[in-house]
Design an enzyme around this catalytic site. Sequence first.
Site, mmCIF file in Angstrom:
data_model
loop_
_atom_site.group_PDB
_atom_site.id
_atom_site.type_symbol
_atom_site.label_atom_id
_atom_site.label_comp_id
_atom_site.label_asym_id
_atom_site.label_seq_id
_atom_site.Cartn_x
_atom_site.Cartn_y
_atom_site.Cartn_z
ATOM 1 N N LYS A 277 0.745 -1.005 0.034
ATOM 2 C CA LYS A 277 -0.071 0.162 -0.043
ATOM 3 C C LYS A 277 0.877 1.165 -0.235
ATOM 4 O O LYS A 277 1.932 1.286 0.843
ATOM 5 C CB LYS A 277 -1.083 0.164 1.171
ATOM 6 C CG LYS A 277 -2.186 0.985 1.141
ATOM 7 C CD LYS A 277 -3.224 0.589 2.243
ATOM 8 C CE LYS A 277 -4.321 1.446 2.105
ATOM 9 N NZ LYS A 277 -5.418 1.130 2.658
ATOM 10 N N GLU A 361 -19.712 -4.076 10.013
ATOM 11 C CA GLU A 361 -20.670 -3.113 11.088
ATOM 12 C C GLU A 361 -21.864 -4.077 11.516
ATOM 13 O O GLU A 361 -22.159 -3.918 12.729
ATOM 14 C CB GLU A 361 -21.172 -2.123 10.261
ATOM 15 C CG GLU A 361 -20.448 -0.917 9.765
ATOM 16 C CD GLU A 361 -19.304 -1.282 8.530
ATOM 17 O OE1 GLU A 361 -19.884 -2.398 7.876
ATOM 18 O OE2 GLU A 361 -18.398 -0.444 8.147
ATOM 19 N N ARG A 389 -25.809 -0.681 7.018
ATOM 20 C CA ARG A 389 -25.486 -1.964 6.813
ATOM 21 C C ARG A 389 -26.334 -2.918 8.001
ATOM 22 O O ARG A 389 -26.333 -4.007 8.169
ATOM 23 C CB ARG A 389 -24.146 -2.473 6.856
ATOM 24 C CG ARG A 389 -23.110 -1.895 5.898
ATOM 25 C CD ARG A 389 -23.247 -3.365 4.713
ATOM 26 N NE ARG A 389 -22.819 -3.019 3.557
ATOM 27 C CZ ARG A 389 -21.776 -3.187 3.013
ATOM 28 N NH1 ARG A 389 -20.704 -3.890 3.729
ATOM 29 N NH2 ARG A 389 -21.449 -3.106 1.752
#
Length: 615
Positions: A277, A361, A389
């Site tokens: 990354k 979540e 969600r």
Amino acid sequence: MILPEEIPDLHAMTDGEAEALCARLRSDLIDSISRTGGHLASNLGTVELTVALHRVFHLDRDRLVFDVGHQCYTHKILTGRSSAMSTLRTFGGIAGFPKPAESPCDAFIAGHASNSVSVALGMARSRTIKGEDYDVLALLGDGALSGGLSYEGLSDVGNSGERLIVILNDNGMSITKSVGGVAEHLARQRLRPQYLAFKKGYRRVMGAIPGGKAVYRVTHSLKRMVRSTLLPCSMFENMGFTYLGPVDGHDVRGLTNLLRYAKEFKTPVLLHIRTVKGKGYTPAEENPDLFHGVGPFSINTGEPLSRGGENFSSVFGETLCRLGEEEPTICAVTAAMRSGTGLEDFAQRFPSRFFDVGIAEGHAVSMVSGMAKQGVTPVLAVYSTFLQRTYDMLIHDMAIQKLHVVLAVDRAGLVGEDGETHHGVFDAAFLDTIPGITVLCPSSYAELRSMLRSAVLESKGPVALRYPRGGEGTYREDAGRAGTSLLREGRDITLVGYGILINQILSVAEGLNARGISAEVVKLNSITPIDMEPIILSLKKTGRLLVAEDVVAAGSVGQRLSSALLGAGVHLDGVALCSLGDQFGTHGSVSQLQKLHGLDAESLCRKALEVCGRG
Ligand SMILES: Cc1ncc(C[n+]2csc(CCOP(=O)(O)OP(=O)(O)O)c2C)c(N)n1
């Protein structure tokens, strides 16, 4: 920024040209994101992969489904949008996420994590039913793999036998370090190259010594056993995928060959690539979390051009630390948004009471419900848009049992540059449908501090506090505990607002005053339940109402107020319910979006004048 005519024919270019293109794209990304801000680290990590995908597939026809979609910038550059990169995430400019309306090469809208495999499978099934012929790919990160929805998709794909390529971009990072058992599994998978290299070397040595071949044959037959005992058997293979990898995700030549190979399969393939990354920009490689989403920064130093000061998230985090010191049963929970929600300090200071559950979540809400049932006080900090969600878990696990869970709903209302997938404009409506919940709306840091304190230490059932992205305005008071507060008395019109929009409402009142109209300002501290009595009293006096809120109209406070007033037989001479209506907002700065939706002080003042018959 590279111009479209400078990009070589992606299908015909040589490996050398592809490598040169990757180098150019990487420096263009750094240069352009340093000006506009955006998701730098994830995009630097996927340059070679994106170029390789464009070499092998025809992405105007083949379908590439990005997970989250924050890593799609190179794809945008390669599909005719390079000159628009300077407008990225700005009002009227191109979006920071895939957007089919921008290009036929953007297969699907994205912004929320872990759905890409499901969407891609739906596309593959559609292709099969219609007898068409194109490739379908899903590209997801290891962070997205911490979300349960990914497994529903993977399980169904394995079962379906559909021709589909899932690319797992494994950089060991979500926004911060990837967490959980699956992250561990992937880390073990990375052992494989060493194992494969050992196997090759072993065969060569055994082939060279007398009797070695016989020994090799015996040990070779033990291969499967060795693989499944000493090495983690790929869970993807067990789910019905052909697993290829892990491979170096920065070798554009190798990736291109592997994608060509994967394309030949008629059944599900999972390609596991390893990337870094922030690849190629030292500050981002060293601090990929800081460069996940950035504002404009100096390329030389990596330092942001403007320092963010205090904001609602930081005040929440600092207050929770104070409460955590006082009360040892308080726990903080996040679904992969530790820094965004202001929980860094709490995590450092109370590591045994801090839980990052990954991009999960729904799991977070069920988990905090279990915690609350057994007597600790969980505070779940979650962005409004991602709370969407969890609707079933909020009802089934938390609310039916009236559990004392505190939801810190961050980024409520318009969020700005992230746009339509990220605006927190539904929570006011869907939380209101849940029996027994209280929804508080601090308008200032002082109110956030006192509301959080009472929600954590004094409340009994579920409580949500919703607060916006960014900082407070000129309203800095603490209006106290009542459901509503009368901020200004008047005779001609009642202005109702909550949260940060109270600042606009107060300046509307000033503007009306200058025109000889006396406005009463009622601030809602709680929007569920609504304390109706003071509002009815005010309206009996003024006979005119204006409500302003940056949420969708359906289920908004304005709609709820109107039906309650009808029920109470309150007659009004004029009403304006100002909200976002029934649209998905676009991207741009919050103030531009407020103006677009008529929620800036000037537009609201005009509306109020109309209501007063002075339009
Ligand atoms: C449902 C949901 N929760 C949280 C987020 C916020 N978010 C955006 S990107 C990201 C990390 C994604 O990590 P990964 O999939 O590994 O991609 P990487 O950035 O490492 O390439 C998170 C948590 C989101 N987009 N969707």
